[in-house]
Design a protein around this motif. Structure first.
Motif, PDB file in Angstrom:
ATOM      1  N   UNK A 271      29.293 -63.644 -15.648  1.00 49.53           N
ATOM      2  CA  UNK A 271      30.499 -64.000 -16.399  1.00 49.53           C
ATOM      3  C   UNK A 271      30.127 -65.096 -17.389  1.00 49.53           C
ATOM      4  N   UNK A 272      30.380 -64.830 -18.654  1.00 57.89           N
ATOM      5  CA  UNK A 272      30.115 -65.805 -19.715  1.00 57.89           C
ATOM      6  C   UNK A 272      31.430 -66.123 -20.395  1.00 57.89           C
ATOM      7  N   UNK A 273      31.718 -67.399 -20.503  1.00 58.17           N
ATOM      8  CA  UNK A 273      32.957 -67.844 -21.134  1.00 58.17           C
ATOM      9  C   UNK A 273      32.575 -68.741 -22.302  1.00 58.17           C
ATOM     10  N   UNK A 274      32.818 -68.245 -23.491  1.00 61.19           N
ATOM     11  CA  UNK A 274      32.387 -68.981 -24.668  1.00 61.19           C
ATOM     12  C   UNK A 274      33.248 -68.605 -25.863  1.00 61.19           C
ATOM     13  N   UNK A 275      33.528 -69.579 -26.697  1.00 60.56           N
ATOM     14  CA  UNK A 275      34.271 -69.310 -27.917  1.00 60.56           C
ATOM     15  C   UNK A 275      33.318 -69.040 -29.070  1.00 60.56           C
TER      16      UNK A 275
END
Length: 124
Positions: A120-124
């Motif tokens: 899971x990668x959470x990035x803007x």
């Protein structure tokens, strides 16, 4: 065997649903836990569901945002993750054990069966 899936790249505030599917055995009667490990950090407990499904437990960092659930007919345990934050980025793994003692649910060593992780990668 357990197989975790559903990870991906999302933006902060987005949602993901992870799945943990068992093959070759039923998850009925098994306590199931989700753990995660971010790069350079130790593995940490995320959530657990009791053997009967009657109790759920969450790490403080995800409480109110994540929900663990089980669908026996699908032999699957889900982790619904809402309002994801950059600090939620990690490899998420599921684990199961049919003898787990609830008081030990947050300990990885309490689980005998593990699936490979999903990123899971959470990035803007």
């Amino acid at each position: 065997q357990l197989q975790a899936s559903g990870g991906g790249l999302v933006q902060p505030g987005d949602s993901l649903r992870l799945s943990c599917v068992a093959s070759g055995r039923t998850l009925r009667g098994y306590g199931v836990g989700w753990f995660r490990q971010a790069p350079g950090k130790e593995q940490e407990f995320v959530a657990a569901l009791s053997r009967t499904g009657g109790a759920a437990s969450y790490a403080d960092s995800v409480k109110g945002r994540f929900t663990i659930s089980r669908v026996n007919a699908e032999n699957t345990v889900y982790l619904q993750m809402n309002d994801l934050k950059p600090e939620d980025a990690a490899v998420y793994s599921c684990a199961a054990d049919n003898r787990i003692i609830w008081s030990s649910r947050a300990s990885a060593s309490s689980y005998d069966y593990w699936g490979q992780g999903t990123l899971v990668t959470v990035s803007s």
